[in-house]
Design an enzyme around this catalytic site. Sequence first.
Site, PDB file in Angstrom:
ATOM      1  N   CYS A 153      28.284 -33.557  14.083  1.00  0.00           N
ATOM      2  CA  CYS A 153      28.710 -33.894  12.707  1.00  0.00           C
ATOM      3  C   CYS A 153      29.113 -35.357  12.575  1.00  0.00           C
ATOM      4  O   CYS A 153      29.197 -35.880  11.467  1.00  0.00           O
ATOM      5  CB  CYS A 153      29.869 -32.998  12.279  1.00  0.00           C
ATOM      6  SG  CYS A 153      29.449 -31.256  12.280  1.00  0.00           S
TER       7      CYS A 153
ATOM      8  N   HIS B  36      33.895 -36.375   6.562  1.00  0.00           N
ATOM      9  CA  HIS B  36      32.898 -35.344   6.887  1.00  0.00           C
ATOM     10  C   HIS B  36      33.288 -34.060   6.150  1.00  0.00           C
ATOM     11  O   HIS B  36      34.455 -33.657   6.151  1.00  0.00           O
ATOM     12  CB  HIS B  36      32.874 -35.115   8.398  1.00  0.00           C
ATOM     13  CG  HIS B  36      32.136 -33.875   8.790  1.00  0.00           C
ATOM     14  ND1 HIS B  36      30.880 -33.583   8.315  1.00  0.00           N
ATOM     15  CD2 HIS B  36      32.486 -32.846   9.599  1.00  0.00           C
ATOM     16  CE1 HIS B  36      30.499 -32.431   8.807  1.00  0.00           C
ATOM     17  NE2 HIS B  36      31.454 -31.951   9.593  1.00  0.00           N
TER      18      HIS B  36
ATOM     19  N   ASN C 284      28.887 -27.340   4.988  1.00  0.00           N
ATOM     20  CA  ASN C 284      28.875 -28.307   6.095  1.00  0.00           C
ATOM     21  C   ASN C 284      27.429 -28.539   6.537  1.00  0.00           C
ATOM     22  O   ASN C 284      26.798 -27.647   7.102  1.00  0.00           O
ATOM     23  CB  ASN C 284      29.715 -27.743   7.244  1.00  0.00           C
ATOM     24  CG  ASN C 284      29.838 -28.703   8.415  1.00  0.00           C
ATOM     25  OD1 ASN C 284      29.131 -29.706   8.478  1.00  0.00           O
ATOM     26  ND2 ASN C 284      30.715 -28.385   9.337  1.00  0.00           N
TER      27      ASN C 284
END
Length: 312
Positions: free
Chosen positions: A113, A239, A269
Amino acid sequence: MGSRLVGYGAYLPERVVTNKDFEKLMDTTEEWIVSRTGMQERHFARDDETVADMATSAAELALKNSNLSIDDIDMIIVATTTPELDFPSVGVQVQGRLNATKTVPAFDVRGACTGYIYAMHCARAFFAAGMYKRIMIIGAEKMTRFINWEERGTAVLFGDGAGALIFEESNDKDTGIIDTVVMADGTGFGMLHGTLDHKISMNGPETYKKAVTLMPEAAAFIMKNAGITVDQVDWLIPHQANLRIMKTAAETIGFPLEKVVVTVDKYANTSAASGVLALAYGMDNGIIKKGQLILYPAFGSGLTWGSALFRV
Ligand code: UT7
């Protein structure tokens, strides 16, 4: 040499999966998903749609938006964790699909990520060395390939998509990628990783605790390095893993919540595509304006974490 942002593009697969859809698939509720994560819906790629397909679509849009052709690009860096092929890289596949006639470096970085910050970190170094004039960064993921449908704690959290950014060299040190910091701690492997049978394995609460500590740490570090305070930053784009994590990270550094760009509700996500998609969303919807300063912290499997500071 510094850099400046000259174009961006975002691609989201057509299929939208809502929390209600998940209620039909597993033992979960819309209320649980929204209250624990802030997620409302996410995009799922088609079975035959690959990371390279999505990355290419985002790259095409970024080139169009910047009035450039693929042969104007001197380096392609793709951040991805979910490529279908072990080789060649998604970067090379994008180059081929766009029929590049110029031979330039194209490669992938795997920072989970945090991947898009790792890509920006590389680009900043290449610009600083004066080696390349234009660098395209792509964050692209098909996270749904790794969903464990037996595991409701992780199945509802992820979506697919791709975003691309094109940076050009500039003498102005206060535009484009101003600064980056990236870190890794491999001893945190067990908290969040892919398994040999291509499933996501995550200890949610442990990962959560690390995310709310390390993202603000990286953001604070990079502000200190630049000699700036939160009131000089226009937008915080963390994020997009969980709205609660994003809010806590903002509160920890004393950043006003109304200046946090949120797409976790719409896209969930998307790992290495997350920050790029959120930036594109902000610019497409007139939230982020040309010249504004962005604080860009990320966190993910590895453990990896870091932050960029850049001006759009
Ligand atoms: O992108 C990389 C970084 N990723 C992250 O940073 C993610 C970090 N972790 C998180 O965001 C959160 O830990 C989650 C959203 C994954 C989970 O939220 P949580 O508040 O930490 O929940 P939990 O895992 O502690 O589970 C709480 C309860 C459990 O039930 P009991 O044991 O309290 O009865 C779970 O079984 O919620 C239950 N649960 C669910 N219930 C309904 C877990 N998943 C679900 C679900 N629907 N989908």
